[in-house]
Design a protein around this motif. Structure first.
Motif, PDB file in Angstrom:
ATOM      1  N   ALA B 139      71.966  80.419 -22.334  1.00  0.00           N
ATOM      2  CA  ALA B 139      72.062  80.141 -21.054  1.00  0.00           C
ATOM      3  C   ALA B 139      71.540  78.700 -20.507  1.00  0.00           C
ATOM      4  O   ALA B 139      72.241  78.232 -19.648  1.00  0.00           O
ATOM      5  N   ASP B 140      70.135  78.367 -21.027  1.00  0.00           N
ATOM      6  CA  ASP B 140      69.333  77.627 -20.291  1.00  0.00           C
ATOM      7  C   ASP B 140      70.793  76.493 -20.670  1.00  0.00           C
ATOM      8  O   ASP B 140      70.286  75.175 -19.536  1.00  0.00           O
ATOM      9  N   CYS B 141      70.796  76.577 -21.984  1.00  0.00           N
ATOM     10  CA  CYS B 141      71.883  74.775 -22.044  1.00  0.00           C
ATOM     11  C   CYS B 141      73.293  74.438 -21.058  1.00  0.00           C
ATOM     12  O   CYS B 141      73.033  73.843 -20.419  1.00  0.00           O
ATOM     13  N   LEU B 142      73.539  75.987 -20.253  1.00  0.00           N
ATOM     14  CA  LEU B 142      75.128  76.069 -20.054  1.00  0.00           C
ATOM     15  C   LEU B 142      74.506  75.485 -18.451  1.00  0.00           C
ATOM     16  O   LEU B 142      75.567  74.749 -17.893  1.00  0.00           O
ATOM     17  N   ASN B 143      73.111  76.094 -17.813  1.00  0.00           N
ATOM     18  CA  ASN B 143      72.068  75.673 -16.578  1.00  0.00           C
ATOM     19  C   ASN B 143      72.571  73.861 -16.171  1.00  0.00           C
ATOM     20  O   ASN B 143      72.606  73.586 -15.590  1.00  0.00           O
ATOM     21  N   LEU B 144      72.256  73.689 -17.770  1.00  0.00           N
ATOM     22  CA  LEU B 144      71.637  72.387 -17.681  1.00  0.00           C
ATOM     23  C   LEU B 144      73.034  71.545 -17.603  1.00  0.00           C
ATOM     24  O   LEU B 144      72.980  70.612 -17.024  1.00  0.00           O
ATOM     25  N   SER B 145      74.084  71.630 -18.325  1.00  0.00           N
ATOM     26  CA  SER B 145      75.222  70.834 -18.639  1.00  0.00           C
ATOM     27  C   SER B 145      75.722  70.902 -16.683  1.00  0.00           C
ATOM     28  O   SER B 145      77.099  69.934 -16.596  1.00  0.00           O
ATOM     29  N   ILE B 146      75.876  72.575 -16.637  1.00  0.00           N
ATOM     30  CA  ILE B 146      76.535  72.788 -15.124  1.00  0.00           C
ATOM     31  C   ILE B 146      75.943  71.617 -14.134  1.00  0.00           C
ATOM     32  O   ILE B 146      77.040  71.425 -13.161  1.00  0.00           O
ATOM     33  N   GLU B 147      74.654  71.107 -14.219  1.00  0.00           N
ATOM     34  CA  GLU B 147      74.037  70.468 -13.355  1.00  0.00           C
ATOM     35  C   GLU B 147      74.403  69.187 -13.745  1.00  0.00           C
ATOM     36  O   GLU B 147      74.747  68.029 -12.841  1.00  0.00           O
ATOM     37  N   ALA B 148      74.785  69.101 -14.967  1.00  0.00           N
ATOM     38  CA  ALA B 148      75.298  67.615 -15.224  1.00  0.00           C
ATOM     39  C   ALA B 148      76.629  67.444 -15.547  1.00  0.00           C
ATOM     40  O   ALA B 148      77.156  65.838 -15.347  1.00  0.00           O
ATOM     41  N   LEU B 149      77.249  67.784 -14.487  1.00  0.00           N
ATOM     42  CA  LEU B 149      78.650  67.862 -14.150  1.00  0.00           C
ATOM     43  C   LEU B 149      78.060  66.461 -13.324  1.00  0.00           C
ATOM     44  O   LEU B 149      78.102  66.437 -12.655  1.00  0.00           O
ATOM     45  N   PRO B 150      79.456  65.785 -13.106  1.00  0.00           N
ATOM     46  CA  PRO B 150      79.879  65.043 -11.799  1.00  0.00           C
ATOM     47  C   PRO B 150      80.006  66.143 -10.961  1.00  0.00           C
ATOM     48  O   PRO B 150      80.530  66.685 -10.305  1.00  0.00           O
ATOM     49  N   THR B 151      79.228  65.404  -9.188  1.00  0.00           N
ATOM     50  CA  THR B 151      78.640  65.792  -7.897  1.00  0.00           C
ATOM     51  C   THR B 151      79.804  66.627  -8.013  1.00  0.00           C
ATOM     52  O   THR B 151      79.726  68.192  -7.659  1.00  0.00           O
ATOM     53  N   VAL B 195      81.258  72.487 -24.790  1.00  0.00           N
ATOM     54  CA  VAL B 195      78.644  72.780 -24.344  1.00  0.00           C
ATOM     55  C   VAL B 195      79.474  73.853 -25.428  1.00  0.00           C
ATOM     56  O   VAL B 195      78.354  74.054 -26.381  1.00  0.00           O
ATOM     57  N   VAL B 196      79.700  75.484 -24.787  1.00  0.00           N
ATOM     58  CA  VAL B 196      79.498  75.978 -25.944  1.00  0.00           C
ATOM     59  C   VAL B 196      80.063  76.390 -27.155  1.00  0.00           C
ATOM     60  O   VAL B 196      79.003  76.789 -28.128  1.00  0.00           O
ATOM     61  N   GLU B 197      81.965  75.917 -27.640  1.00  0.00           N
ATOM     62  CA  GLU B 197      82.273  74.943 -28.429  1.00  0.00           C
ATOM     63  C   GLU B 197      80.925  74.081 -29.398  1.00  0.00           C
ATOM     64  O   GLU B 197      80.563  74.607 -30.800  1.00  0.00           O
ATOM     65  N   HIS B 198      80.204  73.625 -29.015  1.00  0.00           N
ATOM     66  CA  HIS B 198      79.038  72.682 -29.713  1.00  0.00           C
ATOM     67  C   HIS B 198      78.174  73.680 -30.054  1.00  0.00           C
ATOM     68  O   HIS B 198      77.354  73.725 -31.125  1.00  0.00           O
TER      69      HIS B 198
END
Lengths: 76, 208
Positions: B139-151, B195-198
């Protein structure tokens, strides 16, 4: 005939809005024969669901609400 | 209390204080969320405060062709983009739009030149969201990766997936075409998917 690359695009659109009958048929046929795309579609739906569930919507505190309301009231 | 947009709008125009509290309580969260996506955490609060004032000023002229929430968020998006322009940070937003027409590099490498999988999906250990989320830090990983998406990908994904706006509403809010919204969502989803796959393969978070 859809390629796998095209199918992943169409399957994303299908998550958001109705796709055309033609696209539906093409997608269905492709998924019958392509095991990898079946796996991808199942997984993309799952990861999409995860996004919905890991919601981090900020909720304003009582102080924040009061501050904003005060500013609105002060505006002429 | 204000069960419909019409009731709320009328009360707000009449400077009903209960209506102010109701509106802020219900809309402030999504407004901050969107402002953060576009303009970043540091100035999101200021952007939204300005947006509230703009909303109240413009409300008497609101033509009600969309939901109130959609209209409010489009004001936030405009305000956020204006701030970016003022601070000369709008470049990345425009680049984000330009790259829409290019091929998505992240998934490109997984297909051969005939459009077939060359590096296909791997098996995941779980087949339900609950089971996947039970695996600790996903869950934390997902939130980080969503925040890191281009704007714009971040904004579109949040608006669609977490707030259930329609494609045409997202177009209005972000001021991009519907076909662009589809591409933004497709790319954002693929990034999250990878990200989930990784995480499934390695137990590690590759959020960027």
């Amino acid at each position: 005939m859809l390629t796998c690359k095209k199918l992943i695009e169409v399957s994303s659109h299908a998550l958001d809005e109705p796709i055309s009958l033609r696209q539906k048929v093409d997608m269905t046929i492709h998924l019958i024969i392509c095991k990898m795309c079946r796996k991808y579609v199942q997984q993309i739906k799952l990861s999409n669901e995860l996004v919905s569930r890991s919601d981090t919507m900020p909720n304003p505190s009582v102080e924040q609400i009061n501050t904003i309301v005060e500013k609105i009231k002060q505006q002429k | 209390m204000f069960e419909t947009d019409a009731l709320l709008i009328e009360a707000l125009i009449n400077k009903d204080e209960q209506a102010y509290y109701f509106a802020v309580k219900n809309y402030h969260g999504p407004m901050i969320y969107l402002a953060r996506s576009i303009a970043g955490d540091k100035i999101a609060d200021e952007v939204v405060q300005e947006a509230w004032l703009s909303v109240m000023r413009a409300l008497p002229k609101f033509e009600r062709r969309s939901r109130l929430k959609t209209w409010i968020l489009s004001i936030v998006a405009n305000e956020a983009k204006s701030r970016l322009r003022k601070e000369k940070r709008h470049v990345s937003l425009e680049a984000s739009l330009e790259s829409i027409n290019a091929e998505d590099p992240s998934m490109l490498a997984r297909f051969d030149n005939k459009g077939h999988w060359s590096q296909g999906p791997v098996n995941w250990t779980a087949d339900s969201p609950e089971a996947l989320l039970a695996e600790g830090q996903l869950a934390d990983c997902l939130n980080l990766s969503i925040e890191a998406l281009p704007t714009l990908q971040n904004a579109a994904l949040n608006l669609k997936q977490r707030q259930d706006f329609s494609l045409s509403e997202i177009c209005n809010i972000l001021d991009v075409s519907e076909s662009n919204v589809r591409v933004l969502l497709h790319r954002a989803r693929n990034k999250v998917y990878q990200v989930v796959e990784h995480f499934q393969l390695t137990g590690e978070c590759r959020s960027k």
